[in-house]
Motif scaffolding. Structure first.
Motif, PDB file in Angstrom:
ATOM      1  N   SER A  49       0.952  -1.261  -0.115  1.00  0.00           N
ATOM      2  CA  SER A  49       0.030  -0.081   0.018  1.00  0.00           C
ATOM      3  C   SER A  49       0.768   1.319  -0.005  1.00  0.00           C
ATOM      4  N   GLU A  50       1.921   1.263  -0.796  1.00  0.00           N
ATOM      5  CA  GLU A  50       2.916   2.355  -0.968  1.00  0.00           C
ATOM      6  C   GLU A  50       2.682   3.026  -2.486  1.00  0.00           C
ATOM      7  N   SER A  51       3.022   4.158  -2.704  1.00  0.00           N
ATOM      8  CA  SER A  51       3.004   4.763  -4.064  1.00  0.00           C
ATOM      9  C   SER A  51       3.905   3.969  -4.930  1.00  0.00           C
ATOM     10  N   LEU A  91       3.914  11.269 -17.916  1.00  0.00           N
ATOM     11  CA  LEU A  91       3.609  12.602 -17.302  1.00  0.00           C
ATOM     12  C   LEU A  91       2.248  12.489 -16.236  1.00  0.00           C
ATOM     13  N   VAL A  92       1.307  11.480 -16.893  1.00  0.00           N
ATOM     14  CA  VAL A  92       0.316  11.471 -15.928  1.00  0.00           C
ATOM     15  C   VAL A  92       0.647  10.873 -14.417  1.00  0.00           C
ATOM     16  N   SER A  93       1.676   9.869 -14.544  1.00  0.00           N
ATOM     17  CA  SER A  93       1.965   9.296 -13.274  1.00  0.00           C
ATOM     18  C   SER A  93       3.069  10.312 -12.563  1.00  0.00           C
ATOM     19  N   GLY A  94       3.462  11.017 -13.054  1.00  0.00           N
ATOM     20  CA  GLY A  94       4.386  12.206 -12.560  1.00  0.00           C
ATOM     21  C   GLY A  94       3.375  13.212 -11.826  1.00  0.00           C
ATOM     22  N   VAL A  95       2.306  13.689 -12.450  1.00  0.00           N
ATOM     23  CA  VAL A  95       1.431  14.698 -11.789  1.00  0.00           C
ATOM     24  C   VAL A  95       0.692  14.026 -10.665  1.00  0.00           C
ATOM     25  N   LEU A  96       0.194  12.759 -10.685  1.00  0.00           N
ATOM     26  CA  LEU A  96      -0.442  12.216  -9.636  1.00  0.00           C
ATOM     27  C   LEU A  96       0.493  11.754  -8.451  1.00  0.00           C
ATOM     28  N   LEU A  98       3.180  13.752  -7.771  1.00  0.00           N
ATOM     29  CA  LEU A  98       3.581  14.910  -7.320  1.00  0.00           C
ATOM     30  C   LEU A  98       2.449  15.829  -6.408  1.00  0.00           C
ATOM     31  N   THR A  99       1.210  15.672  -7.050  1.00  0.00           N
ATOM     32  CA  THR A  99       0.128  16.147  -6.388  1.00  0.00           C
ATOM     33  C   THR A  99      -0.624  15.270  -5.337  1.00  0.00           C
ATOM     34  N   GLY A 100      -0.519  13.804  -5.254  1.00  0.00           N
ATOM     35  CA  GLY A 100      -0.906  12.943  -4.325  1.00  0.00           C
ATOM     36  C   GLY A 100      -2.362  12.663  -4.793  1.00  0.00           C
ATOM     37  N   TRP A 101      -2.749  13.110  -5.827  1.00  0.00           N
ATOM     38  CA  TRP A 101      -4.346  12.885  -6.254  1.00  0.00           C
ATOM     39  C   TRP A 101      -4.391  11.004  -6.345  1.00  0.00           C
ATOM     40  N   GLY A 102      -3.537  10.582  -6.722  1.00  0.00           N
ATOM     41  CA  GLY A 102      -3.509   9.102  -6.789  1.00  0.00           C
ATOM     42  C   GLY A 102      -3.662   8.375  -5.720  1.00  0.00           C
ATOM     43  N   ALA A 104      -5.477   8.864  -3.097  1.00  0.00           N
ATOM     44  CA  ALA A 104      -6.946   9.083  -2.504  1.00  0.00           C
ATOM     45  C   ALA A 104      -7.719   7.802  -2.338  1.00  0.00           C
ATOM     46  N   TRP A 105      -7.419   6.795  -3.460  1.00  0.00           N
ATOM     47  CA  TRP A 105      -8.130   5.649  -3.244  1.00  0.00           C
ATOM     48  C   TRP A 105      -7.730   4.594  -2.127  1.00  0.00           C
ATOM     49  N   ARG A 106      -6.612   4.835  -1.357  1.00  0.00           N
ATOM     50  CA  ARG A 106      -6.237   4.306  -0.296  1.00  0.00           C
ATOM     51  C   ARG A 106      -7.200   4.657   1.044  1.00  0.00           C
ATOM     52  N   ASN A 107      -7.358   5.872   1.192  1.00  0.00           N
ATOM     53  CA  ASN A 107      -7.976   6.597   2.228  1.00  0.00           C
ATOM     54  C   ASN A 107      -9.446   5.958   2.433  1.00  0.00           C
TER      55      ASN A 107
END
Length: 107
Positions: A49-51, A91-96, A98-102, A104-107
């Motif tokens: 459960s890590e990035s 690029l999408v992976s980088g944005v997710l 850096l922003t932490g948007w990706g 959110a599914w763990r919370n």
């Protein structure tokens, strides 16, 4: 020219075709090993459960650079399509990441 002169001249000019092919094979093999390791680390990160985004950035960037380089050298449109797709995913992976948007599914 004599045979010895031809051989000496080719030695002075640098790598022969066989050596060049060995270098290319080595780079291809090492790139494949790196991508494979990143994929394994990605699976491990998901299980813990890590990035996993840093690894996906590396994998997609490696794939994109390979396809885009082949497009530039060979001018085959299919290489451009795959290269741009992999670049977008990197690029999408980088944005997710850096922003932490990706995350959110763990919370």
């Amino acid at each position: 020219m004599k045979r010895e002169q031809i051989l000496e001249r080719s030695r002075q000019e640098g790598l022969d075709e066989r050596e060049q092919q060995i270098y290319l094979d080595a780079y291809n093999f090492s790139g494949s090993v790196c991508v494979g390791l990143c994929l394994l680390l990605t699976v491990g990160s998901i299980l813990r459960s890590e990035s996993f985004y840093p690894y996906s950035i590396l994998v997609f960037a490696a794939i994109a650079s390979s396809f885009l380089y082949r497009f530039v050298r060979l001018r085959k449109v299919s290489f451009l399509g795959w290269g741009l797709a992999a670049l977008v995913l990197a690029l999408v992976s980088g944005v997710l990441y850096l922003t932490g948007w990706g995350e959110a599914w763990r919370n």
